[in-house]
Design a protein around this motif. Structure first.
Motif, PDB file in Angstrom:
ATOM      1  N   LYS A 245      -8.070  -3.789  -2.016  1.00 12.53           N
ATOM      2  CA  LYS A 245      -6.675  -3.855  -1.576  1.00 12.53           C
ATOM      3  C   LYS A 245      -6.120  -5.275  -1.563  1.00 12.53           C
ATOM      4  CE  LYS A 245      -6.785   0.268   1.364  1.00 12.53           C
ATOM      5  NZ  LYS A 245      -6.650   0.758   2.757  1.00 12.53           N
ATOM      6  N   GLY A 249      -4.286  -2.718  -7.009  1.00 15.00           N
ATOM      7  CA  GLY A 249      -3.613  -1.519  -6.522  1.00 15.00           C
ATOM      8  C   GLY A 249      -4.283  -0.227  -6.937  1.00 15.00           C
ATOM      9  N   MET A 282     -10.289   6.634   0.737  1.00 14.37           N
ATOM     10  CA  MET A 282      -9.836   5.273   0.989  1.00 14.37           C
ATOM     11  C   MET A 282     -10.581   4.675   2.180  1.00 14.37           C
ATOM     12  SD  MET A 282      -5.939   3.893   1.587  1.00 14.37           S
ATOM     13  CE  MET A 282      -5.870   4.534   3.266  1.00 14.37           C
ATOM     14  N   GLN A 285     -10.738  -1.556   3.049  1.00 23.88           N
ATOM     15  CA  GLN A 285     -10.544  -2.570   2.022  1.00 23.88           C
ATOM     16  C   GLN A 285     -10.469  -2.020   0.601  1.00 23.88           C
ATOM     17  OE1 GLN A 285     -12.255  -6.422   2.227  1.00 23.88           O
ATOM     18  NE2 GLN A 285     -13.182  -6.088   4.226  1.00 23.88           N
ATOM     19  N   TRP A 287      -9.218   1.015  -2.315  1.00 25.22           N
ATOM     20  CA  TRP A 287      -8.281   2.087  -2.634  1.00 25.22           C
ATOM     21  C   TRP A 287      -9.036   3.406  -2.778  1.00 25.22           C
ATOM     22  CZ3 TRP A 287      -3.551   1.298  -1.482  1.00 25.22           C
ATOM     23  CH2 TRP A 287      -2.996   0.019  -1.580  1.00 25.22           C
ATOM     24  N   LEU A 408       1.869   3.083  -3.119  1.00 30.16           N
ATOM     25  CA  LEU A 408       0.648   2.544  -2.511  1.00 30.16           C
ATOM     26  C   LEU A 408       0.776   2.454  -0.992  1.00 30.16           C
ATOM     27  CD1 LEU A 408      -0.182  -0.228  -5.126  1.00 30.16           C
ATOM     28  CD2 LEU A 408      -1.398   1.936  -4.756  1.00 30.16           C
ATOM     29  N   THR A 412      -1.557   4.504   1.735  1.00 33.99           N
ATOM     30  CA  THR A 412      -2.190   3.864   2.875  1.00 33.99           C
ATOM     31  C   THR A 412      -1.909   4.616   4.169  1.00 33.99           C
ATOM     32  OG1 THR A 412      -1.918   1.730   1.748  1.00 33.99           O
ATOM     33  CG2 THR A 412      -2.426   1.652   4.082  1.00 33.99           C
TER      34      THR A 412
END
Length: 448
Positions: A245, A249, A282, A285, A287, A408, A412
């Motif tokens: 991250k 991306g 996820m 830290q 993706w 993104l 998250t």
């Protein structure tokens, strides 16, 4: 003054709002005068010259009116082919040192480095009056994408993002078909890629170790704006940074600006009104391994109002039942987009020609001759002529990248429907999401 309703903001008014914002902010520096290059040549410096950097530098450098002024890479072991091809070009590890020593001899640069450093380097170059070719995604954060578009407009430099398929005949033909109304008004677009956000290193967290930094690498400059962390062989540099991250991306960051490009170009999309996502795998830290993002955009002359855009990665794809017009036995490609119109559908593979169903829609459509374009040479030609009509400015790439970055942010915060006020750059219903539109910069590497 009358304020236009957000759902009716057009592409023209949205882009104008970006340009006007850039003209009034206190950090907007005056444009520096650029002298004409000697002998009508574009004096070009490569920033990032290996891997994709070599692809960009060699493609730009193949233009007959480009002279290679300098080469820059934080890893001196990666000058490789670029040093062989241009042995007389001075070499640097720090782009700031390069500009300090050679700025008056440089007209344009590429920025082909990890995502987290795109804005830091490109903004510096543009504020010196340099034309910029920057790899996709344009930036690592949404705030940076808006800033890049603003500064490009203020400095009046020639800019282009490295979504090179934008210039290829396959994507341009698909855009023309949709704008000609071949499949009617589009109500939904489904876009996907097989790539996982985890990249090629199956780690949930950074290794609890450090390796000696090779003598060839300036690790402080590689980390740049991000929080400092130890160097570990093969975990970040030169490629696996994209899954972390702090630096990249994931799958959406890697491919979104490519695969969303035809929907944006064909449908004149501006900015989404709402975004919601789901994901699996996820960590704090890293993706996720797979995700789905759902966007709702205001309508345009080429769509229903609203129009929906969906993103899938990590092996997910849209339901095959969404394309009943596609012949039995045919499946979706490994990556691409499905456009659903009120007359028919289009399946557009990533780097492939469009397929329209039912096929008899093509019988009354006169296929145009769109000619050929060279993505890199077109930017060079525009730099030499100072003609903004010959290239696609950050005024286009900025909003496209903002859409990727909004996805993104939604990834998250899975399951939370985010409401986006594009003109004011505000996620209006979620304070946590709003904090994710930017980042905290490492001391000494701040962006303003």
């Amino acid at each position: 003054m009358h304020q236009q309703h957000p759902s009716r903001v057009t592409r023209r008014t949205f882009i104008k709002s970006i340009a006007l914002a850039g003209a009034t902010l206190p950090w907007a520096m005056p444009r520096l005068a650029r002298a004409a290059s000697p002998n009508g040549m574009l004096r070009f410096a490569g920033i990032g010259v290996n891997g994709m950097g070599w692809s960009d530098v060699s493609s730009i450098g193949s233009h007959p009116k480009v002279s290679m002024a300098a080469l820059c890479d934080i890893d001196s072991a990666r000058f490789g082919e670029a040093a062989k091809r241009w042995p007389d070009a001075p070499r640097f590890q720090d782009f700031r040192d390069m500009f300090d020593k050679m700025g008056k001899d440089i007209d344009a640069v590429n920025v082909t480095i990890p995502d987290h450093m795109h804005a830091y380097v490109a903004l510096h170059a543009m504020r010196l009056g340099k034309h910029v070719y920057c790899q996709k995604p344009l930036t690592h954060t949404l705030w940076e994408a808006r800033k890049m578009a603003q500064v490009a407009a203020e400095q009046k430099v020639i800019t282009r993002m490295g979504n090179q398929i934008h210039s290829q005949i396959e994507y341009r033909m698909a855009v023309r078909m949709i704008k000609d109304g071949l499949i009617g008004k589009v109500s939904q677009v489904h876009s996907w890629v097989g790539a996982s956000g985890k990249g090629f290193v199956a780690l949930e967290a950074p290794p609890q170790k450090s390796d000696p930094v090779p003598d060839t690498i300036n690790w402080d400059h590689w980390i740049g704006v991000a929080p400092m962390r130890p160097y570990v062989n093969g975990i970040y540099h030169p490629f696996n940074w994209r899954a972390w991250k702090d630096f990249g991306g994931g799958g959406l960051g890697d491919f979104g600006c490519h695969i969303f490009d035809p929907p944006f170009s064909a449908l004149d999309l501006t900015a989404p009104k709402t975004i919601v996502a789901e994901q699996e795998g996820m960590t704090e830290q890293r993706w996720p391994g797979t995700s789905k993002v759902s966007y709702v955009f205001p309508g345009t002359p080429f769509t229903t109002d609203p129009v929906e855009l969906y993103w899938y990665d990590g092996g997910r794809q849209p339901d095959r039942a969404l394309a009943p017009q596609m012949p039995a036995g045919q499946n979706f490609p490994g990556a691409g987009s499905l456009f659903i119109g009120d007359k028919g559908i289009m399946v557009l593979p990533h780097v492939g020609g469009p397929r329209v169903f039912p096929q008899d829609l093509l019988s009354s459509w006169a296929k145009p001759d769109l000619g050929s374009r060279h993505h890199w040479h077109g930017w060079v030609d525009a730099c030499l002529s100072n003609d903004t009509t010959l290239t696609d400015q950050f005024a286009y790439a900025g909003p496209l990248t903002e859409t990727v970055n909004l996805g993104l942010i939604a990834v998250t915060l899975p399951g939370e429907k985010l409401e986006w006020d594009a003109p004011n750059m505000k996620i209006t219903n979620n304070e946590k999401a709003q904090t994710l539109t930017t980042r905290e910069y490492r001391k000494g590497w701040e962006i303003s």
